[in-house]
Design an enzyme around this catalytic site. Structure first.
Site, short mmCIF file in Angstrom:
data_model
loop_
_atom_site.label_atom_id
_atom_site.label_comp_id
_atom_site.label_asym_id
_atom_site.label_seq_id
_atom_site.Cartn_x
_atom_site.Cartn_y
_atom_site.Cartn_z
N TYR A 72 0.84 -1.21 0.00
CA TYR A 72 0.00 0.00 0.00
C TYR A 72 0.87 1.25 0.00
CZ TYR A 72 -3.79 3.22 1.09
OH TYR A 72 -4.70 4.23 1.03
N PHE A 124 -6.52 19.87 -24.91
CA PHE A 124 -7.16 18.57 -25.13
C PHE A 124 -8.57 18.59 -24.52
CE2 PHE A 124 -7.77 14.04 -23.92
CZ PHE A 124 -7.73 13.51 -25.19
N ASP A 125 -9.47 17.75 -25.00
CA ASP A 125 -10.87 17.84 -24.54
C ASP A 125 -11.05 17.64 -23.03
OD1 ASP A 125 -10.31 15.13 -24.86
OD2 ASP A 125 -12.29 14.62 -25.61
N ASP A 215 1.18 19.37 -21.00
CA ASP A 215 0.27 18.24 -21.09
C ASP A 215 1.07 17.27 -21.95
OD1 ASP A 215 -1.59 16.37 -21.70
OD2 ASP A 215 -3.17 17.78 -22.26
N ALA A 217 1.28 13.92 -22.78
CA ALA A 217 0.92 12.58 -23.23
C ALA A 217 1.86 12.03 -24.32
CB ALA A 217 -0.52 12.56 -23.71
N LYS A 258 -0.44 6.81 -23.55
CA LYS A 258 0.07 7.20 -24.86
C LYS A 258 1.56 6.80 -24.92
CE LYS A 258 -3.96 9.30 -24.81
NZ LYS A 258 -4.09 10.58 -24.18
N HIS A 450 -19.33 14.12 -26.92
CA HIS A 450 -19.05 13.22 -28.06
C HIS A 450 -18.97 11.75 -27.63
CE1 HIS A 450 -14.45 12.53 -28.06
NE2 HIS A 450 -14.76 13.00 -26.88
C1 LIG Z 1 -5.22 11.34 -23.56
C2 LIG Z 1 -4.87 12.72 -23.24
C3 LIG Z 1 -5.25 13.31 -22.04
C4 LIG Z 1 -6.10 12.59 -21.01
O1 LIG Z 1 -5.54 11.43 -20.60
P1 LIG Z 1 -6.41 10.13 -20.19
O2 LIG Z 1 -5.37 9.16 -19.81
O3 LIG Z 1 -7.21 9.74 -21.37
O4 LIG Z 1 -7.27 10.54 -19.05
C5 LIG Z 1 -4.87 14.61 -21.81
N1 LIG Z 1 -4.16 15.29 -22.72
C6 LIG Z 1 -3.77 14.77 -23.89
C7 LIG Z 1 -2.98 15.57 -24.87
C8 LIG Z 1 -4.13 13.47 -24.20
O5 LIG Z 1 -3.78 12.94 -25.38
#
Ligand SMILES: *Cc1c(COP(=O)(O)O)cnc(C)c1O
Length: 458
Positions: A72, A124-125, A215, A217, A258, A450
């Protein structure tokens, strides 16, 4: 002769795919409310919905799964991840989270309040969702070149420094909790940000005393593009480029699904102890104790290994070449795509592909449905449905680009699959003049509609 690239791995385990008939697909997509998210995966032949969590792990990663320490607190897998994050990014502090959006939730809970503005490059969304949910505003400062799909620019993810400085001059510092640089920029087509731009944005943020976060990813794909496109980086080690990128920012949210090539996971890394102390509480509140953050120990170990796999040059070269392979095949058919091709996906320009479908009837969604009907290929709309409604007027927001995204999972499909997808789109392109009608919304939610929207034929 110079030797061509080839995938630096071979296949050990395979999974069957299922073919179907057009009649079956017509029935399935109608039952799914014309929303491709509602399909069962065995109703799809080639699944290019997303590159998120859909990659194939290496046997090194699977070994790490077995070595996962499920304590844990103080899990050894956590310390593996901590070491890798510090080595690759130079960030001594981090919390694991179950996904990228969870890292956003933790960070934004500590930093963003109602009425704030958050500038960046086409957020990003989920990022925009988390900002708007807090009644703050995301301000898009991407360079204008990004919205012209045919124009060549090596770094269409770049932030326009003038637009950014305008935000800094318009709003008081107290109302701008951070600036976000998305690498690569998904919303504008998987487009990279140059090192020069990262550096200049960072300098501008420093001048106005605004923290700047990635961000992150697709940070490794971004580093690959810096290596092959930016002066002064040719032949440089990917991990050195990554280190330099991160040297310009205060921290990063990461979706490990990603570029860390795992099926689940995320994290939030930062340089500063003070920031870490602010975010800790929210990690415990929303995700879990600081050394597991909503994940199993084995997941952390797979992320640590995946970050190393994902920053190998040969892997990145084969990955990005496969994306370009699909893009070039589509071009042979005359199909309009965002160029230059991005890192993780090909973005088809649906406005140009289906000019006879009115924008009020969702051109990119219409193309996504046509592609599914043609060959069981699942892509995703990056257009008006994704853009949601304006939070104040409740009118549809029509983005500059109406795109069908074909996202390519890492280490999963072969180039024969790419040929198949290109042939499907080629067939639709032949009969595009006959496609004049799109779809109407019958049911939607206010944020990130979406995923769950239901449609009917217009
Ligand atoms: C996928 C993604 C996110 C969100 O990540 P999740 O793991 O899907 O929650 C944020 N920003 C970017 C650029 C992404 O591609």
């Amino acid at each position: 002769m110079e030797l061509p690239y080839a995938e630096p791995y071979k296949i050990k385990v395979v999974e069957p795919l299922y073919r179907s008939t057009r009649e079956q697909r017509e029935q399935w997509i109608a039952e799914a409310g014309y929303n491709l998210f509602n399909l069962r995966s065995d109703q799809v032949f080639v699944d290019l919905l997303t590159d998120s969590g859909t990659g194939a792990m290496s046997h090194h990663q699977w070994s790490e799964i077995m070595l996962g320490d499920e304590s844990y607190a103080g899990s050894l897998s956590y310390y593996k991840m901590k070491d890798v994050i510090n080595t690759l990014f130079g960030m001594p502090y981090f919390v694991p989270t179950h996904q990228g959006r969870a890292a956003e939730n933790v960070l934004f809970s500590a930093l963003i309040k109602e009425g704030d503005v958050v500038p960046g490059n086409s957020h990003f969304d989920t990022t925009k969702g988390h900002i708007e949910f807090r009644r703050a505003n995301a301000i898009d400062c991407t360079i204008d070149e990004a919205s012209d799909t045919t124009l060549y620019h090596p770094f269409k993810g770049n932030i326009d420094l003038q637009k950014l400085e305008d935000v800094f001059k318009t709003y008081p510092k107290e109302q701008i909790p951070l600036c976000i640089i998305t690498v690569t920029c998904n919303t504008s087509g998987g487009q990279p940000v140059s090192m020069q731009n990262i550096r200049e944005v960072s300098e501008l943020c420093k001048k106005y005393d605004i923290p700047v976060f990635f961000d992150a990813a697709r940070f490794a794909e971004n580093a690959y593009f810096i290596r092959i496109r930016e002066e002064g980086y040719a032949g440089k080690d990917i991990r050195e480029i990554v280190k330099e990128m991160y040297s310009h920012v205060d921290g990063a949210t990461m979706s490990s699904k990603k570029d860390a090539i795992v099926n689940i996971g995320g994290f939030l890394a930062c340089r500063d102890k003070e920031v870490f102390e602010k975010i800790r509480m929210y990690c415990i509140l929303y995700e879990g104790y600081l050394t597991y953050g909503g994940l199993a120990g084995r997941d952390l170990a797979a992320v640590a290994q995946g970050l190393m796999d994902g920053t190998e040059f040969d892997y990145l070269e084969a990955r990005i070449a496969q994306v370009a392979y699909l893009g070039n095949k589509l071009k042979e058919h005359g199909i309009p795509c965002q160029e230059p091709f991005g890192g993780h996906a090909i973005f088809v320009d649906a406005k140009k592909f289906l000019p006879n479908v009115p924008k009020e009837e969702y051109q990119a969604q219409t193309l996504a449905i046509e592609l599914y009907l043609e060959g069981g290929v699942r892509g995703v709309e990056i257009g008006t449905l994704l853009a949601d409604r304006d939070p104040k007027t409740r009118e549809n927001r029509y983005p500059a680009l109406e795109l069908l995204r074909l996202a390519i999972p890492r280490r999963v499909y072969t180039n024969n699959h790419m040929d198949y997808v290109a042939a499907c789109l080629g067939n639709i392109y032949q009969k595009r003049d006959q496609i004049t009608k799109g779809y109407r919304i019958v049911n939607e939610v206010p944020i990130m509609r979406h995923f769950t929207v239901e449609l009917e034929k217009a």
